[in-house]
Write a protein that holds these residues in place. Structure first.
Motif, PDB file in Angstrom:
ATOM      1  N   ALA A  48       0.281  -1.081   0.170  1.00  0.00           N
ATOM      2  CA  ALA A  48      -0.231   0.234   0.284  1.00  0.00           C
ATOM      3  C   ALA A  48       1.017   1.320   0.152  1.00  0.00           C
TER       4      ALA A  48
ATOM      5  N   TYR B 110      -4.256   5.482  -1.531  1.00  0.00           N
ATOM      6  CA  TYR B 110      -4.638   5.241  -0.514  1.00  0.00           C
ATOM      7  C   TYR B 110      -5.582   6.817  -0.504  1.00  0.00           C
TER       8      TYR B 110
ATOM      9  N   PHE C 113      -8.019   6.107  -3.108  1.00  0.00           N
ATOM     10  CA  PHE C 113      -8.748   5.311  -2.422  1.00  0.00           C
ATOM     11  C   PHE C 113      -9.839   6.054  -1.917  1.00  0.00           C
ATOM     12  N   ARG C 114      -9.742   7.227  -1.513  1.00  0.00           N
ATOM     13  CA  ARG C 114     -10.535   7.969  -0.902  1.00  0.00           C
ATOM     14  C   ARG C 114     -11.537   9.067  -1.256  1.00  0.00           C
TER      15      ARG C 114
ATOM     16  N   MET D 108     -13.288   3.228   6.160  1.00  0.00           N
ATOM     17  CA  MET D 108     -11.449   2.734   6.404  1.00  0.00           C
ATOM     18  C   MET D 108     -10.275   4.144   6.418  1.00  0.00           C
TER      19      MET D 108
ATOM     20  N   PHE E 230      -6.816   0.362   5.773  1.00  0.00           N
ATOM     21  CA  PHE E 230      -6.353  -0.216   4.255  1.00  0.00           C
ATOM     22  C   PHE E 230      -5.271  -0.758   3.377  1.00  0.00           C
TER      23      PHE E 230
END
Length: 272
Positions: free
Chosen positions: A104, A109, A112-113, A128, A133
């Motif tokens: 990761a 991230y 992803f957010r 999350m 994550f």
């Protein structure tokens, strides 16, 4: 409640909770842990029987009065892109694919957010954090890759956590830049994974679940060569309207019967 077979993984059932796909339904999952020397074999075997991986757990829907969720995969040899899918491929032809070990990053991230906040702000993963994550990406006991897609300025615009099975690739979780709506990146990720499977001589791309009556899952039915795990077997998808999403108390077999019908890998067989 615990259900098990002799010398076999133990299977458990989650408590009922609201279904994320069909309003007013309750979902329940049958699951087992994925660990030890046989993790690879178990993931291969149960993926062929409608199970999905989440970190070190394999699960399959096992709802009390609903059997709407059907595991879906694409038969690579039978797939033919539609005209609109060819346009999606052309629109994203400038993207660079890069595959790596499941590690990761902050850039992942952040993407992803943005994806969650735009598309699934009220979903089960909405809260999350970066550590959760990282666990989702990195806690894998099987062959996994992170497949990233970068634009011409080297900005990350899409990514997929992907398992490599003995008969295909399984898209565990995908996310992408929600502002690039015209690019249809969700569709493109699947199209490119078909190319990945084809180049590796793997016959299938596993997509997770298709749910009749759920708008969130409608896009999967637009891929030719789609197969569904239905009634204990894989079948070519018929007209989407032929699949029933109605509830009935006899829709699902008893848990003990479901477990008894699971085929487990032979631990004595040599591993590939």
């Amino acid at each position: 409640m615990r259900h098990s077979l002799p010398l076999a993984p133990q299977f458990y059932v989650t408590a009922p909770q609201p279904c994320p796909y069909l309003e007013g339904r309750m979902e329940r999952k049958l699951f087992t842990s994925l660990q030890g020397d046989s993790a690879e074999q178990l993931n291969n075997s149960l993926s062929k029987q409608g199970f999905r991986r989440s970190q070190n757990v394999l699960y399959r829907p096992s709802c009390a009065d609903c059997a709407a969720c059907l595991s879906a995969r694409i038969d690579v040899a039978a797939f033919q892109p539609s005209r609109s899918q060819r346009r999606v491929q052309n629109r994203n032809s400038q993207l660079e694919r890069r595959a790596s070990s499941p590690w990761a990053t902050e850039e992942q991230y952040a993407l992803f957010r943005r994806y969650l906040d735009s598309r699934h702000a009220d979903g089960g993963m909405a809260d999350m954090d970066v550590f959760e994550f990282a666990a989702m990406i990195e806690e894998t006991p099987v062959r996994s890759r992170v497949v990233e897609y970068a634009d011409q300025d080297n900005n990350l615009v899409a990514a997929s956590l992907t398992d490599v099975l003995d008969d295909g690739v399984s898209m565990v979780y995908s996310f992408y830049d929600p502002t690039l709506e015209r690019n249809s990146l969700g569709t493109y990720l699947i199209l490119d994974h078909i190319e990945i499977a084809k180049s590796a001589n793997l016959p299938y791309v596993y997509l997770g679940y298709w749910v009749p009556g759920s708008p969130k899952m409608g896009y999967k039915s637009r891929f030719s060569g789609l197969e569904l795990y239905h009634g204990g077997n894989w079948e070519k998808m018929r007209d989407a309207r032929a699949y029933d999403a109605t509830t009935h108390p006899l829709k699902s077999d008893p848990i003990a019967e479901q477990v008894a019908n699971i085929t487990l890998p032979d631990s004595r067989a040599p591993r590939g």
